[in-house]
Design a protein around this motif. Sequence first.
Motif, PDB file in Angstrom:
ATOM      1  N   GLU A 199       0.856  -1.167   0.000  1.00 54.41           N
ATOM      2  CA  GLU A 199       0.000   0.000   0.000  1.00 54.41           C
ATOM      3  C   GLU A 199       0.896   1.222   0.000  1.00 54.41           C
ATOM      4  OE1 GLU A 199      -3.013   0.018   3.012  1.00 54.41           O
ATOM      5  OE2 GLU A 199      -3.831  -1.899   2.333  1.00 54.41           O
ATOM      6  N   PRO A 219      -6.310   3.272  -6.965  1.00 51.50           N
ATOM      7  CA  PRO A 219      -6.772   4.014  -5.790  1.00 51.50           C
ATOM      8  C   PRO A 219      -7.618   3.142  -4.877  1.00 51.50           C
ATOM      9  CG  PRO A 219      -7.325   5.179  -7.830  1.00 51.50           C
ATOM     10  CD  PRO A 219      -6.811   3.821  -8.210  1.00 51.50           C
ATOM     11  N   VAL A 220      -7.472   3.352  -3.592  1.00 50.76           N
ATOM     12  CA  VAL A 220      -8.271   2.655  -2.591  1.00 50.76           C
ATOM     13  C   VAL A 220      -9.413   3.582  -2.220  1.00 50.76           C
ATOM     14  CG1 VAL A 220      -8.301   1.713  -0.263  1.00 50.76           C
ATOM     15  CG2 VAL A 220      -6.309   1.369  -1.707  1.00 50.76           C
ATOM     16  N   ASN A 221     -10.625   3.092  -2.285  1.00 52.79           N
ATOM     17  CA  ASN A 221     -11.772   3.907  -1.893  1.00 52.79           C
ATOM     18  C   ASN A 221     -11.748   4.111  -0.400  1.00 52.79           C
ATOM     19  OD1 ASN A 221     -12.693   3.958  -4.520  1.00 52.79           O
ATOM     20  ND2 ASN A 221     -13.962   2.140  -4.261  1.00 52.79           N
ATOM     21  N   GLN A 222     -11.702   5.352  -0.009  1.00 51.70           N
ATOM     22  CA  GLN A 222     -11.665   5.695   1.406  1.00 51.70           C
ATOM     23  C   GLN A 222     -12.972   6.381   1.780  1.00 51.70           C
ATOM     24  OE1 GLN A 222      -8.177   8.180   1.474  1.00 51.70           O
ATOM     25  NE2 GLN A 222      -6.930   6.522   2.259  1.00 51.70           N
ATOM     26  N   PRO A 223     -13.559   5.970   2.898  1.00 54.10           N
ATOM     27  CA  PRO A 223     -14.770   6.659   3.330  1.00 54.10           C
ATOM     28  C   PRO A 223     -14.448   8.101   3.716  1.00 54.10           C
ATOM     29  CG  PRO A 223     -14.065   5.081   4.987  1.00 54.10           C
ATOM     30  CD  PRO A 223     -13.161   4.914   3.798  1.00 54.10           C
ATOM     31  N   GLU A 224     -15.351   9.000   3.399  1.00 54.94           N
ATOM     32  CA  GLU A 224     -15.153  10.416   3.747  1.00 54.94           C
ATOM     33  C   GLU A 224     -15.198  10.576   5.267  1.00 54.94           C
ATOM     34  OE1 GLU A 224     -14.464  12.922   1.615  1.00 54.94           O
ATOM     35  OE2 GLU A 224     -14.355  11.395   0.069  1.00 54.94           O
ATOM     36  N   LYS A 279      -3.584  10.424  -0.609  1.00 51.79           N
ATOM     37  CA  LYS A 279      -4.401   9.434  -1.309  1.00 51.79           C
ATOM     38  C   LYS A 279      -3.771   8.057  -1.132  1.00 51.79           C
ATOM     39  CE  LYS A 279      -5.637  12.832  -4.763  1.00 51.79           C
ATOM     40  NZ  LYS A 279      -5.368  13.288  -6.123  1.00 51.79           N
ATOM     41  N   SER A 289      -3.494   0.822  -3.654  1.00 55.62           N
ATOM     42  CA  SER A 289      -3.145  -0.585  -3.496  1.00 55.62           C
ATOM     43  C   SER A 289      -2.308  -0.960  -4.719  1.00 55.62           C
ATOM     44  CB  SER A 289      -4.412  -1.435  -3.441  1.00 55.62           C
ATOM     45  OG  SER A 289      -4.062  -2.795  -3.355  1.00 55.62           O
ATOM     46  N   LYS A 331       0.829   5.594   0.129  1.00 55.77           N
ATOM     47  CA  LYS A 331       0.079   6.821   0.363  1.00 55.77           C
ATOM     48  C   LYS A 331       0.858   7.947  -0.311  1.00 55.77           C
ATOM     49  CE  LYS A 331      -2.975   7.357   3.978  1.00 55.77           C
ATOM     50  NZ  LYS A 331      -3.389   7.575   5.326  1.00 55.77           N
TER      51      LYS A 331
END
Length: 92
Positions: free
Chosen positions: A63, A86-91, A69, A72, A65
């Motif tokens: 992973e 991109p890894v979907n990240q919760p807001e 952002k 993976s 960063k």
Amino acid sequence: MKIARFVVGAVLASAALAACSEPTVADLETKLKTATMEALGNTDAADIVISKHDANSVRVTWEAKVDGKAFSCDADNLVRLPSCAPVNQPEA
């Protein structure tokens, strides 16, 4: 003359074994940062944070960063042909 051949053989064998040793964590992180830059394009290595890296005989996953952002990433076992998504990240 036999002793000289033995000594030279022993030195060559030691050098060959040293070349096959496992890379250090710092070496692996450098390779993964380079692979991340290759996969993502214009990115400075200082801006990349590598975590959760795992390697087996077939592939390497990690992973990364970059600028806040998360990505993976994976590559083959020699860290060639890297790919990062991109890894979907919760807001928050």
